[in-house]
Every structure is written in C-alpha cells, then in structure tokens.
Design a protein around this motif. Structure first.
Motif, short mmCIF file in Angstrom:
data_model
loop_
_atom_site.label_atom_id
_atom_site.label_comp_id
_atom_site.label_asym_id
_atom_site.label_seq_id
_atom_site.Cartn_x
_atom_site.Cartn_y
_atom_site.Cartn_z
N LYS A 166 1.15 -1.09 -0.07
CA LYS A 166 0.13 0.04 -0.03
C LYS A 166 0.99 1.17 0.01
CE LYS A 166 -4.21 2.24 2.96
NZ LYS A 166 -4.65 2.32 3.71
N LYS A 167 1.97 1.26 1.05
CA LYS A 167 2.99 2.51 0.77
C LYS A 167 3.49 2.24 -0.52
CE LYS A 167 4.83 3.07 5.05
NZ LYS A 167 5.98 3.35 5.83
N ALA A 168 3.69 1.36 -1.18
CA ALA A 168 5.18 1.28 -2.47
C ALA A 168 3.10 2.62 -4.06
CB ALA A 168 4.97 0.81 -3.16
N ARG A 169 2.59 1.64 -3.90
CA ARG A 169 1.10 2.74 -4.31
C ARG A 169 0.66 4.15 -4.50
NH1 ARG A 169 -1.69 -2.49 -3.26
NH2 ARG A 169 -3.26 -1.79 -1.23
N GLN A 170 0.92 4.11 -2.76
CA GLN A 170 0.49 5.47 -2.42
C GLN A 170 1.89 6.67 -2.72
OE1 GLN A 170 0.14 5.04 1.50
NE2 GLN A 170 -1.87 5.38 1.46
N THR A 171 3.50 5.76 -2.93
CA THR A 171 4.29 6.69 -3.33
C THR A 171 4.28 6.98 -4.69
OG1 THR A 171 5.42 5.72 -1.77
CG2 THR A 171 7.05 6.73 -2.83
N GLU A 172 3.95 5.89 -5.65
CA GLU A 172 4.00 6.31 -6.96
C GLU A 172 2.49 6.85 -7.92
OE1 GLU A 172 3.20 1.85 -7.30
OE2 GLU A 172 5.54 1.04 -7.86
N ILE A 173 1.36 7.11 -6.67
CA ILE A 173 0.82 8.61 -6.74
C ILE A 173 0.93 9.42 -6.29
CG2 ILE A 173 -1.39 8.80 -5.63
CD1 ILE A 173 -2.38 5.85 -6.30
N ALA A 174 1.89 9.36 -5.63
CA ALA A 174 2.26 10.72 -5.18
C ALA A 174 3.31 11.44 -6.19
CB ALA A 174 3.47 10.86 -3.72
N ALA A 175 4.11 10.35 -6.98
CA ALA A 175 5.46 10.81 -7.71
C ALA A 175 4.43 11.30 -9.17
CB ALA A 175 6.28 9.65 -8.81
N HIS A 176 3.23 10.44 -9.49
CA HIS A 176 2.64 10.43 -10.81
C HIS A 176 1.91 12.18 -10.56
CE1 HIS A 176 2.79 7.21 -12.84
NE2 HIS A 176 2.91 6.79 -11.84
N LEU A 177 1.29 12.62 -9.67
CA LEU A 177 0.20 13.47 -9.07
C LEU A 177 2.05 14.64 -9.04
CD1 LEU A 177 -1.49 12.69 -5.63
CD2 LEU A 177 -2.54 13.52 -8.14
N ASP A 178 3.11 14.45 -8.69
CA ASP A 178 3.81 15.44 -9.12
C ASP A 178 4.15 16.16 -10.37
OD1 ASP A 178 6.36 17.18 -7.21
OD2 ASP A 178 7.64 16.04 -8.74
N GLU A 179 4.05 14.65 -11.41
CA GLU A 179 4.64 15.16 -12.27
C GLU A 179 3.70 15.71 -12.56
OE1 GLU A 179 5.27 11.49 -13.72
OE2 GLU A 179 7.44 11.18 -13.60
N TRP A 180 2.41 15.50 -12.73
CA TRP A 180 1.04 16.30 -13.09
C TRP A 180 1.07 17.28 -12.59
CZ3 TRP A 180 -2.98 18.20 -10.68
CH2 TRP A 180 -4.01 18.79 -11.64
N ALA A 181 1.38 17.86 -11.87
CA ALA A 181 1.45 20.07 -11.11
C ALA A 181 1.55 19.62 -11.80
CB ALA A 181 1.43 19.53 -9.69
#
Length: 63
Positions: free
Chosen positions: A39-54
């Motif tokens: 779950k932590k790994a998935r959350q970290t990947e989502i954070a990376a995608h959100l940062d790229e998008w932002a």
C-alpha cells in the motif's frame, strides 16, 4: 564534468523508493505487514504521478 553526480528528480526518487518498498514486500509472507508495504509503494507511486502532473507545462491554473 567527470565525476559529477546526476541529481534525481523528486518523482524519480519516489519511484526508486517505491521499488525498494516493493522488493521488501516480496520477501515477506502474505499478511498485514506485506499488505502495508505494498500500500505504501502504491501511495508513493501515486504521489510521483501527481507531482509530475502538477509540474507539467500543460497544466493550466484555475480560473
């Protein structure tokens, strides 16, 4: 510039960290600890995608 270290971007660091967490999880037997790491790994990947998008050049500010 020989010997100069290439700095990783924030999303790259997050992706590398998520990869390490996944490797840890794969070494554990199925159970709550493994699930928490995945779950932590998935959350970290989502954070990376959100940062790229932002920080993408095509993102428009709200009106």
């Amino acid at each position: 510039m020989a010997g100069r270290k290439k700095l990783m971007t924030f999303p790259e660091r997050l992706a590398k960290w998520a990869e390490g967490i996944r490797k840890q999880a794969c070494q554990l037997p199925p159970g709550p600890e493994r699930d928490a790491l995945l779950k932590k790994a998935r959350q970290t990947e989502i954070a990376a995608h959100l940062d790229e998008w932002a920080n993408s050049p095509g993102l428009q500010p709200p009106k």
